[in-house]
Design an enzyme around this catalytic site. Structure first.
Site, PDB file in Angstrom:
ATOM      1  N   ASP A 188      78.000  10.862  74.057  1.00  0.00           N
ATOM      2  CA  ASP A 188      78.833  11.451  72.997  1.00  0.00           C
ATOM      3  C   ASP A 188      79.211  10.352  72.004  1.00  0.00           C
ATOM      4  O   ASP A 188      79.849   9.368  72.374  1.00  0.00           O
ATOM      5  CB  ASP A 188      80.104  12.060  73.614  1.00  0.00           C
ATOM      6  CG  ASP A 188      80.966  12.796  72.599  1.00  0.00           C
ATOM      7  OD1 ASP A 188      80.626  12.791  71.397  1.00  0.00           O
ATOM      8  OD2 ASP A 188      81.993  13.374  73.012  1.00  0.00           O
ATOM      9  N   ASP A 238      80.013  19.294  68.665  1.00  0.00           N
ATOM     10  CA  ASP A 238      81.414  19.366  69.086  1.00  0.00           C
ATOM     11  C   ASP A 238      82.242  19.516  67.812  1.00  0.00           C
ATOM     12  O   ASP A 238      82.541  20.643  67.368  1.00  0.00           O
ATOM     13  CB  ASP A 238      81.765  18.089  69.888  1.00  0.00           C
ATOM     14  CG  ASP A 238      83.237  17.968  70.288  1.00  0.00           C
ATOM     15  OD1 ASP A 238      84.061  18.748  69.786  1.00  0.00           O
ATOM     16  OD2 ASP A 238      83.581  17.073  71.086  1.00  0.00           O
TER      17      ASP A 238
HETATM   18  O1  OSB Z   1      84.624  14.270  71.993  1.00  0.00           O
HETATM   19  O2  OSB Z   1      84.814  15.195  73.883  1.00  0.00           O
HETATM   20  C1  OSB Z   1      85.274  14.461  73.011  1.00  0.00           C
HETATM   21  C2  OSB Z   1      88.547  12.899  74.274  1.00  0.00           C
HETATM   22  C3  OSB Z   1      89.264  12.833  73.094  1.00  0.00           C
HETATM   23  C4  OSB Z   1      88.684  13.243  71.925  1.00  0.00           C
HETATM   24  C5  OSB Z   1      87.373  13.737  71.923  1.00  0.00           C
HETATM   25  C6  OSB Z   1      86.659  13.837  73.098  1.00  0.00           C
HETATM   26  C7  OSB Z   1      87.251  13.365  74.284  1.00  0.00           C
HETATM   27  C8  OSB Z   1      86.567  13.349  75.579  1.00  0.00           C
HETATM   28  C9  OSB Z   1      87.440  13.400  76.792  1.00  0.00           C
HETATM   29  O3  OSB Z   1      85.383  13.219  75.713  1.00  0.00           O
HETATM   30  C10 OSB Z   1      87.183  14.585  77.634  1.00  0.00           C
HETATM   31  C11 OSB Z   1      88.264  14.767  78.675  1.00  0.00           C
HETATM   32  O4  OSB Z   1      89.355  15.269  78.357  1.00  0.00           O
HETATM   33  O5  OSB Z   1      87.982  14.413  79.810  1.00  0.00           O
HETATM   34 MG    MG Z   2      82.758  15.274  71.998  1.00  0.00          MG
END
Ligand code: OSB
Ligand code: MG
Length: 375
Positions: A188, A238
């Site tokens: 990601d 996303d």
């Molecule tokens: O892009 O999925 C994302 C956390 C903060 C902001 C964006 C993201 C994330 C995570 C964490 O990937 C996922 C979690 O809560 O475990």
């Molecule tokens: Mg993400």
């Protein structure tokens, strides 16, 4: 349901360890909880906005402002048949999905309790257990990351997602893949690259990744369509998907082959289900993303993940990975098989620990409907 009162609070909660993404490091979370009382029934929702506008434009403070000054006045004292009816009352407020979701999801919790159903069932979910993956923040070195991955795999997690950014990508993914040749692995980027990086991103193709999540700008679906034509790895969107029409557009353009659904990002359960349905119609699998939620947000994520097209492991993981003491009882726990058992109590199915919530509260605002004449 007649909205009798709304309580908005900000909680200060410290993550067990800092979480690094391409846009920054988080340790102290400022979490907004929404508590709504309707017909004597209490429902809870969580606002998943970050502390700073680096994931999307919302923040803890913008959500506080939008809920206090625009959402609450439209809702207080109103009577609904169903949580899904809230949407039409707040559709005039442009954007700010995370603020809306925090409130709408509390209404879903109430509706489920009133119907004596677990929220998962009210949403139409069918699973009694959901598949869990983990999202791992950026580490100092590939070696440290490999160590972390080993730990999560030993807990049973079914899919590992690595956060990447320029300079902390290929070597890290290569090291993990070398050590674990067959695990379900994804990355990601949180919008850290541009289309000019296409040759660099193509180097990820050799690692057999499940997907690359949101490599390019947060608000640009079209540019992902260009990239998807030039790389083999499936793109998962996303940040770009804020509602079901975005999902339609992204799928039609070929901008992704997978979509991550986040309740906050799309404005709550009503729209999340529409995104889910659009994807299902086009055979695009979805999974539930996370935003470092407290137990309340986590509980809503568990319920949503029971819908049929959530066929990939999500980022919903155990409370204990994030919090020394989560604010719900029981905490969210993960089985040795890397699953979460869906609660069958009415509503979100977990109990909010009021005393702990009160202790963690740093700011609070309360609205009460006028008593109805003749009531
Ligand atoms: O892009 O999925 C994302 C956390 C903060 C902001 C964006 C993201 C994330 C995570 C964490 O990937 C996922 C979690 O809560 O475990
Ligand atoms: Mg993400």
């Amino acid at each position: 349901m007649r909205i009798e009162s709304i309580t908005l609070r900000e909680l200060e909660m410290r993550l067990k360890s800092p979480f690094e993404t391409s846009f920054g490091v988080t340790q102290k979370r400022r979490i907004l909880l929404v508590e709504v009382i309707a017909d004597g029934v209490t429902g809870w929702g969580e606002v998943t906005a970050g502390e700073a506008p680096f994931y999307n434009y919302e923040t803890t403070d913008t959500a506080w402002h939008i809920i206090s000054d625009f959402i609450t006045p439209r809702l207080i004292g109103k009577d609904f048949r169903a949580a899904a009816e809230m949407e039409s009352l707040v559709s005039g407020i442009r954007g700010h999905q995370m603020a809306k979701a925090g409130v709408e999801n509390a209404l879903w919790d109430i509706e489920a309790q009133q119907k004596n159903l677990p929220l998962s069932k009210l949403l139409g979910g069918r699973r009694s257990e959901i598949a869990c993956g983990v999202s791992l923040g950026i580490r100092e070195s590939p070696e440290l990351l490999v160590e972390k991955v080993a730990g999560e795999l030993s807990q049973g997690y079914q899919r590992i997602k690595l956060k990447i950014k320029p300079g902390k990508d290929i070597d890290f993914v290569a090291a993990v893949r070398k050590q674990f040749p067959t695990i379900a692995l994804s990355v990601d980027a949180n919008s850290a690259y541009t289309l000019g990086d296409r040759d660099h991103l193509r180097r990820l193709d050799e690692f057999g990744l499940l997907m690359i999540e949101q490599p390019l700008p947060w608000d640009d679906i079209y540019v992902h369509a260009k990239l998807q034509k030039q790389i083999e790895t499936a793109i998962c969107l996303d940040e770009c998907i804020n509602h079901s029409q975005h999902a339609e557009a992204a799928i039609e353009l070929g901008a992704c082959r997978i979509i991550n659904v986040k309740l906050g990002r799309v404005g709550g359960h009503t729209e999340a289900r529409r995104v889910h349905d659009v994807c299902e119609k086009h055979s695009i699998p979805v999974w539930c993303g996370g935003m470092l939620e407290s137990g309340v947000g986590r509980a809503h994520n568990v319920a949503m993940s029971t819908l049929a097209n959530f066929t990939l492991p999500g980022d919903v993981s155990a409370s204990q990975r994030y919090w020394a003491n989560d604010i719900i009882e029981p905490e969210v726990v993960v089985t040795r098989q890397g699953t979460i058992r869906v609660p069958d109590a009415p509503g979100i199915g977990y109990t909010v620990r009021r005393e702990l919530v009160e202790q963690l509260t740093v700011k609070k605002k309360h609205w009460k409907a006028e008593v109805m004449v003749g009531a």
